[in-house]
Scaffold this active site. Structure first.
Site, short mmCIF file in Angstrom:
data_model
loop_
_atom_site.label_atom_id
_atom_site.label_comp_id
_atom_site.label_asym_id
_atom_site.label_seq_id
_atom_site.Cartn_x
_atom_site.Cartn_y
_atom_site.Cartn_z
CD GLN A 69 -3.31 0.61 1.88
OE1 GLN A 69 -3.45 -0.51 2.34
NE2 GLN A 69 -4.21 1.55 2.04
CG ASP A 70 1.33 4.07 3.02
OD1 ASP A 70 1.20 2.99 3.64
OD2 ASP A 70 1.09 5.18 3.53
N PRO A 71 4.72 3.09 1.86
CG PRO A 71 6.39 4.32 0.82
CD PRO A 71 4.91 4.28 1.00
#
EC number: 3.2.2.27
Length: 231
Positions: A69-71
């Site tokens: 999804q995101d870091p």
């Protein structure tokens, strides 16, 4: 942000994605990131690592796609590969569950680090659909433009490569199924490996052995999921 030499991007990806760097969303994304940095906000991963997934795995070498999804938003964690952390950083809980499933599925001992670079080097594209994040603020860069860029990456790799395995863990990753040609690729779905959901089907999914079986059936070398030690 233009697809010129100011951006370090592996040549096959630079060519395939060239038009994206001229799109209005990319101009808006660049402006947003510049403003965030100017306001003193810390952005992860560090600039040179943002495109690490693409630079580690050229387009024509991709065999497997894992979507995140995101870091990670903690200091020193993110380095541009989803689920992976930099050497010397403890494996986060979701990655620990990935290791538990590898142990159950392929009897691979759980490593003492969370650095997944060797998977990327073998053709595993480890792509976060949002490629940057603000320190200590998960999803801060969601819907700022990265989603258009990474959707295009998924479309391109689905179109260009003959037989891929897509691992889609959790509802967010599975929402990208519409971008994938399931007539030629193997799409594996499960709940997310997060401790909140892993026990509802990720642990026991067998995705790693199923991936290697599919690759071998299509004349590709399997992935060595066993990670080398980090020196």
């Amino acid at each position: 942000m233009t697809a010129d030499d100011r951006i370090k991007l592996e040549p096959s990806w630079k060519e395939a994605l060239r038009a994206e760097f001229d799109q209005p969303y990319m101009t808006e994304l660049r402006t947003f990131l510049q403003q965030e940095r100017a306001a003193g906000k810390e952005i992860y991963p560090p600039g040179p690592m943002i495109f690490n997934a693409l630079n580690s795995t050229p387009l024509d070498k991709v065999k497997v796609v894992i979507l995140g999804q995101d870091p990670y938003h903690g200091p020193g964690q993110a380095h541009g590969l989803c689920f992976s952390v930099q050497p010397g950083v403890p494996a986060p809980p979701s990655l620990v569950n990935i290791y538990k499933e590898l142990k159950r599925d392929l009897n691979i001992d759980i490593p003492n680090h969370g650095y997944l670079q060797s998977w990327a080097d073998q053709g595993v594209l480890m792509l976060n659909t949002t490629m940057t994040v603000e320190r200590a603020n998960a999803n801060a860069h969601k819907d700022k433009g990265w989603q258009f860029f990474t959707d295009r990456i998924i479309e391109v790799v689905s179109q260009k490569q003959p037989h891929l395995v897509f691992m889609l863990w959790g509802a967010h990753a599975q929402s990208k199924q519409k971008l994938i040609d399931a007539t030629k690729h193997l799409v594996l779905t499960s709940v997310h490996p997060s401790p909140l959901s892993a026990y509802r089907g990720f642990l026991g999914c067998g995705h790693f052995s199923r991936t290697n079986k599919f690759l071998e059936q299509n004349g590709e070398a399997p992935i060595e999921w066993r990670l080398p030690p980090v020196v």
